[in-house]
Design a protein around this motif. Sequence first.
Motif, mmCIF file in Angstrom:
data_model
loop_
_atom_site.group_PDB
_atom_site.id
_atom_site.type_symbol
_atom_site.label_atom_id
_atom_site.label_comp_id
_atom_site.label_asym_id
_atom_site.label_seq_id
_atom_site.Cartn_x
_atom_site.Cartn_y
_atom_site.Cartn_z
ATOM 1 N N ASN A 273 0.808 -1.212 0.000
ATOM 2 C CA ASN A 273 0.000 0.000 0.000
ATOM 3 C C ASN A 273 0.848 1.272 0.000
ATOM 4 N N ALA A 274 2.151 1.117 0.076
ATOM 5 C CA ALA A 274 3.046 2.279 0.004
ATOM 6 C C ALA A 274 3.473 2.582 -1.435
ATOM 7 N N ILE A 275 3.169 1.676 -2.364
ATOM 8 C CA ILE A 275 3.664 1.841 -3.738
ATOM 9 C C ILE A 275 3.037 3.058 -4.419
ATOM 10 N N LEU A 276 1.715 3.165 -4.395
ATOM 11 C CA LEU A 276 1.050 4.279 -5.071
ATOM 12 C C LEU A 276 1.399 5.629 -4.456
ATOM 13 N N PRO A 277 1.392 5.776 -3.112
ATOM 14 C CA PRO A 277 1.848 7.048 -2.542
ATOM 15 C C PRO A 277 3.294 7.380 -2.895
ATOM 16 N N ALA A 278 4.163 6.367 -2.949
ATOM 17 C CA ALA A 278 5.551 6.630 -3.337
ATOM 18 C C ALA A 278 5.634 7.106 -4.783
ATOM 19 N N LEU A 279 4.756 6.586 -5.641
ATOM 20 C CA LEU A 279 4.725 7.045 -7.030
ATOM 21 C C LEU A 279 4.317 8.518 -7.131
ATOM 22 N N VAL A 280 3.502 8.989 -6.182
ATOM 23 C CA VAL A 280 3.136 10.407 -6.159
ATOM 24 C C VAL A 280 4.393 11.261 -5.994
ATOM 25 N N VAL A 325 -8.039 2.023 3.397
ATOM 26 C CA VAL A 325 -6.796 1.902 2.649
ATOM 27 C C VAL A 325 -7.037 1.852 1.138
ATOM 28 N N GLN A 326 -8.120 1.239 0.688
ATOM 29 C CA GLN A 326 -8.391 1.177 -0.755
ATOM 30 C C GLN A 326 -8.681 2.574 -1.321
ATOM 31 N N PHE A 327 -9.350 3.387 -0.548
ATOM 32 C CA PHE A 327 -9.679 4.746 -0.986
ATOM 33 C C PHE A 327 -8.448 5.657 -0.896
ATOM 34 N N TYR A 328 -7.601 5.376 0.058
ATOM 35 C CA TYR A 328 -6.304 6.049 0.149
ATOM 36 C C TYR A 328 -5.499 5.779 -1.127
ATOM 37 N N GLY A 329 -5.511 4.528 -1.576
ATOM 38 C CA GLY A 329 -4.811 4.185 -2.813
ATOM 39 C C GLY A 329 -5.428 4.846 -4.032
ATOM 40 N N LEU A 330 -6.769 4.958 -4.062
ATOM 41 C CA LEU A 330 -7.430 5.623 -5.179
ATOM 42 C C LEU A 330 -7.049 7.103 -5.253
ATOM 43 N N THR A 331 -6.946 7.744 -4.094
ATOM 44 C CA THR A 331 -6.539 9.154 -4.066
ATOM 45 C C THR A 331 -5.124 9.310 -4.603
ATOM 46 N N ALA A 332 -4.227 8.457 -4.148
ATOM 47 C CA ALA A 332 -2.852 8.507 -4.642
ATOM 48 C C ALA A 332 -2.798 8.229 -6.144
ATOM 49 N N MET A 333 -3.595 7.275 -6.596
ATOM 50 C CA MET A 333 -3.619 6.932 -8.013
ATOM 51 C C MET A 333 -4.115 8.113 -8.850
ATOM 52 N N GLY A 334 -5.137 8.818 -8.368
ATOM 53 C CA GLY A 334 -5.623 9.996 -9.064
ATOM 54 C C GLY A 334 -4.580 11.088 -9.151
ATOM 55 N N LEU A 335 -3.813 11.255 -8.083
ATOM 56 C CA LEU A 335 -2.733 12.253 -8.090
ATOM 57 C C LEU A 335 -1.662 11.905 -9.108
ATOM 58 N N VAL A 336 -1.257 10.645 -9.149
ATOM 59 C CA VAL A 336 -0.257 10.209 -10.136
ATOM 60 C C VAL A 336 -0.778 10.438 -11.548
ATOM 61 N N MET A 337 -2.072 10.154 -11.771
ATOM 62 C CA MET A 337 -2.666 10.330 -13.094
ATOM 63 C C MET A 337 -2.657 11.802 -13.500
ATOM 64 N N LEU A 412 -8.990 17.499 -6.374
ATOM 65 C CA LEU A 412 -9.568 16.792 -7.517
ATOM 66 C C LEU A 412 -9.532 15.282 -7.302
ATOM 67 N N SER A 413 -8.438 14.781 -6.749
ATOM 68 C CA SER A 413 -8.277 13.336 -6.558
ATOM 69 C C SER A 413 -9.087 12.805 -5.377
ATOM 70 N N MET A 414 -9.495 13.686 -4.478
ATOM 71 C CA MET A 414 -10.250 13.262 -3.298
ATOM 72 C C MET A 414 -11.753 13.221 -3.541
#
Length: 439
Positions: A273-280, A325-337, A412-414
């Motif tokens: 679960n740290a992968i997507l936030p690290a990608l941000v 945690v799944q929604f935390y990942g979605l927020t991070a994923m939106g930021l990366v996008m 926007l990502s939230m």
Amino acid sequence: MSVAVQLVIALGSVAALVVLMALARRLPFGAEVKRKLVHVGTGIYAMGLPWLFPDRWPVYMILALTLVMMVILRMPQISGRLGEAVHSVERRSYGDFLLAISVGLCFFLADGVALFYVLPIAVLTLADAAAALAGSAYGTRRFKVEQGVKSVEGTVVFFVMTLLVALICLMFLSDLPPLNILTLALLVAGFGALVEAQSWRGFDNLFLPLGLLVLLEVHSNSHLSDLAVIAVLFVLAIIAARAIGPRFGLSTHAARVYVVAIFLILASVDLQNAILPALVLAAYPWANARTPAGDDFGDLDMVAGLALFSFGWLALGNAVGWNAVQFYGLTAMGLVMGLGTLALRRRLVWVPVIAAALLALRQIVTALNPPHSLWAEPLLVLACLCLALSAAVSAALPDMFFRHRVLKLTILSMILPLAYYALAVMDQGATPPPAGGSL
């Protein structure tokens, strides 16, 4: 204790804070000393809150009233000179607000465990004040932090003071073996000193106590060998950041702040679960290099934004009991996008490739997560909508993200994850699955 008595004590506490600021303003000291006197006074009082009130609501009421009062004190036409003891330091800072917010979050997240609440607040109260005053009075070896400077002497004082506070708290508020206490205290002091030394705009009032709380909650019962490995990895990460950071367009300060952020992420969530936030954190310098933003310290704002929404999802998940945690990942994923779309502003044909890669990565992360965190699944449609929203707005209105890029992309990502989380919780009912709160 009756409700009426607790209400009177709570209102009296806020009145006492006003009196403290009024008295501090009259003292013949500089602005920094006055500010730290108020800081220490309120911090010492905050440490006693778990024992002062049998219920939680008076604590939250005190903090809410304090925040309102701080807003008023930032209005010169209303406050006059009363706010001088808090706001007269000539630098842009949100430290007063963040202090009140941190006390509330620590009080909530500690969930009645005295060590998890008292130690972080004690470090923030005593070590931070000692470091600031020592640095102001005796600091000669300075280093740059955003638009200001700090001193090596102040950082050393902070480390020593934090070590002493941690040793005392761990000895009296835990039953850990002596070597574990010493190792954990050194880890707390080292991490705390790095956070304090690299903080900006008063963000140490947020990162420091919440970071220490997470560190203690995750590792207070770790084996001695595990603590030693964590300490070694922490030191190696600092060295690596100094060597590698400039290659990615990060300043020395930003590189060290990234270490703090990654350490906090790894301490808060499971590795997957740290992968997507690290990608941000990786996506921001990439986007800024290809499509520069107008923010002076956007890389630092990215860390602040990541920390705020991370602690926000953590607090929300604990508050309602349904794992976030799944929604935390979605927020991070939106930021990366969003960041990726801005980076590929002139080559948007590659945006679907990034979206597909993020969806595939999310599926891997989901497969690795425990069942209790997957209560809202399947979320594939929501994930696609989050990616589409971030990509569409970033592609259609790239100039909108020239200023305040991090804040706008985070909001926007939230939007979709937060709305869906609220609807999903209401649909599920009142009884969450076991271990439902934490990230």
